[in-house]
Design an enzyme around this catalytic site. Structure first.
Site, PDB file in Angstrom:
ATOM      1  N   CYS A 154       0.874  -1.250   0.013  1.00 28.24           N
ATOM      2  CA  CYS A 154      -0.071   0.085   0.191  1.00 28.24           C
ATOM      3  C   CYS A 154       0.779   1.296   0.062  1.00 28.24           C
ATOM      4  CB  CYS A 154      -0.916  -0.032   1.032  1.00 28.24           C
ATOM      5  SG  CYS A 154      -1.991  -1.073   1.686  1.00 28.24           S
ATOM      6  N   HIS A 179      -5.169   1.887   6.916  1.00 27.69           N
ATOM      7  CA  HIS A 179      -5.793   0.842   5.956  1.00 27.69           C
ATOM      8  C   HIS A 179      -6.302  -0.328   6.793  1.00 27.69           C
ATOM      9  CE1 HIS A 179      -6.977  -1.850   2.779  1.00 27.69           C
ATOM     10  NE2 HIS A 179      -5.717  -2.360   2.689  1.00 27.69           N
ATOM     11  N   HIS A 194      -9.010  -3.935   6.871  1.00 24.14           N
ATOM     12  CA  HIS A 194      -9.882  -4.910   5.901  1.00 24.14           C
ATOM     13  C   HIS A 194     -11.131  -5.154   6.817  1.00 24.14           C
ATOM     14  CE1 HIS A 194      -6.105  -6.947   3.482  1.00 24.14           C
ATOM     15  NE2 HIS A 194      -6.382  -5.746   3.308  1.00 24.14           N
ATOM     16  N   GLU A 200     -26.013  10.986  14.435  1.00 19.55           N
ATOM     17  CA  GLU A 200     -25.132  11.738  15.194  1.00 19.55           C
ATOM     18  C   GLU A 200     -23.439  11.502  14.835  1.00 19.55           C
ATOM     19  OE1 GLU A 200     -26.137  14.094  16.979  1.00 19.55           O
ATOM     20  OE2 GLU A 200     -24.456  14.475  18.475  1.00 19.55           O
ATOM     21  N   HIS A 218     -12.493  -5.583  -0.296  1.00 21.97           N
ATOM     22  CA  HIS A 218     -11.005  -5.545   0.035  1.00 21.97           C
ATOM     23  C   HIS A 218     -11.167  -4.655   1.430  1.00 21.97           C
ATOM     24  CE1 HIS A 218      -6.747  -4.126  -0.856  1.00 21.97           C
ATOM     25  NE2 HIS A 218      -6.934  -4.111   0.479  1.00 21.97           N
TER      26      HIS A 218
HETATM   27 ZN    ZN Z   1      -5.405  -4.396   2.040  1.00 24.21          ZN
END
Ligand code: ZN
Length: 227
Positions: free
Chosen positions: A88, A106, A108, A129, A191
Site C-alpha cells: 500500500c 488501511h 480489511h 449523530e 477489500h
Molecule cells: Zn489491503
C-alpha cells in the site's frame, strides 16, 4: 533526524504498533491484513508498516522509515527492516503528498467489505449523530480550524474496484482525489477501507466513525430500514 526506538508512546513508531494492536483486536487487521503510515512533523519522515507481519506482534524495528527525495513523489528509505514494505505504500505516500495527510489507516474491516457489496460507486449517509465526527472539507476562515459535518449533512465515501495488487489502486485513488476533493476515505470493493487525516488522532477518529456508520447501514439494510 528520525529514530525508531523511543519511550514516548506518541512517537510515530510506537503509535503505529499500538494502533495496529488495537485494530487487530477490533478484527480490522487480521491475518497480517491492513497497513498504516504516519508522517512525523519533527523529522519530516514517514513511518510505514511492513508487509506480512501480524499486526498484534509488530515492533517499531519492523517499520520502514522514508524521507522525501529530490524528485517529486520520490521517497527514499532511511531505515529498512529485513522485511518487504507494505504494498500500500504508494497509496499512502499519495495521501501524504496530495491530501497533506499526517496519517493513513488501511483496514480489511468486514463492515467496509460488506458495504461495497451493497453500494456501487458511493456510500452516502446522513441524519446520524456520528457524522458530526467527520470533516466537511471546509475550514473556518477566522480560526483556521476544519469544520465538521452537521447531523443533516451528507457523508459521501467513494467506492473503487479492487485490483490484483494494492499498488495498482493508485490510479483509482488519484481519480478519487480529483472527483471527491473533500473525501477523507475511500472504500475498495471486496477489500477494505483507506482513511487519511491531518493528525493521527483525526485519522483514527474518522476510521472508527466510518466503520461504525458502515455497520449501522448494513444493519439497517438487514432490517429493511430505509437510509
Ligand atoms: Zn489491503
Amino acid at each position: 533526524m528520525y529514530s525508531i526506538q523511543s519511550h514516548d508512546p506518541r512517537h510515530p513508531a510506537n503509535l503505529i504498533c499500538s494502533l495496529s494492536n488495537q485494530f487487530f483486536h477490533k478484527e480490522w487487521c487480521l491475518g497480517t491484513g491492513g497497513a498504516m503510515s504516519i508522517e512525523d512533523e519533527t523529522s519530516n519522515c514517514i513511518y510505514v508498516t511492513p508487509s506480512g507481519v501480524q499486526k498484534e506482534l509488530m515492533k517499531p524495528k519492523d517499520l520502514y522509515v522514508l524521507t522525501k527525495g529530490k524528485e517529486k513523489n520520490q521517497y527514499d528509505p532511511v531505515y529498512t527492516p529485513p522485511l518487504k514494505i507494505s504494498d500500500c505504500s504508494p497509496l499512502f505516500l499519495a495521501c501524504h503528498e496530495h491530501k497533506q495527510a499526517k496519517a493513513v489507516i488501511h483496514t480489511h474491516s468486514q463492515n467496509a467489505v460488506l458495504i461495497t457489496l451493497l453500494y456501487d460507486k458511493e456510500f452516502n449517509i446522513s441524519n446520524m449523530e456520528q457524522i458530526k465526527a467527520m470533516p466537511s472539507g471546509a475550514v473556518d476562515s477566522t480560526t483556521g480550524k476544519q469544520i465538521n459535518l452537521s447531523f443533516h449533512d451528507n457523508l459521501c465515501i467513494p467506492i473503487i474496484d479492487n485490483k490484483p495488487h494494492e499498488h495498482d489502486l493508485l490510479e483509482s485513488l488519484e481519480k478519487v482525489f480529483n472527483e471527491y476533493p473533500n473525501a477523507c476515505a475511500v472504500l475498495v470493493r471486496r477489500h477494505g477501507l483507506f482513511v487519511w487525516g491531518p493528525t493521527v488522532d483525526k485519522a483514527k477518529i474518522y476510521n472508527e466513525s466510518i466503520d461504525y456508520l458502515l455497520g449501522l447501514a448494513i444493519k439497517m439494510d438487514q432490517l429493511n430500514i430505509p437510509m
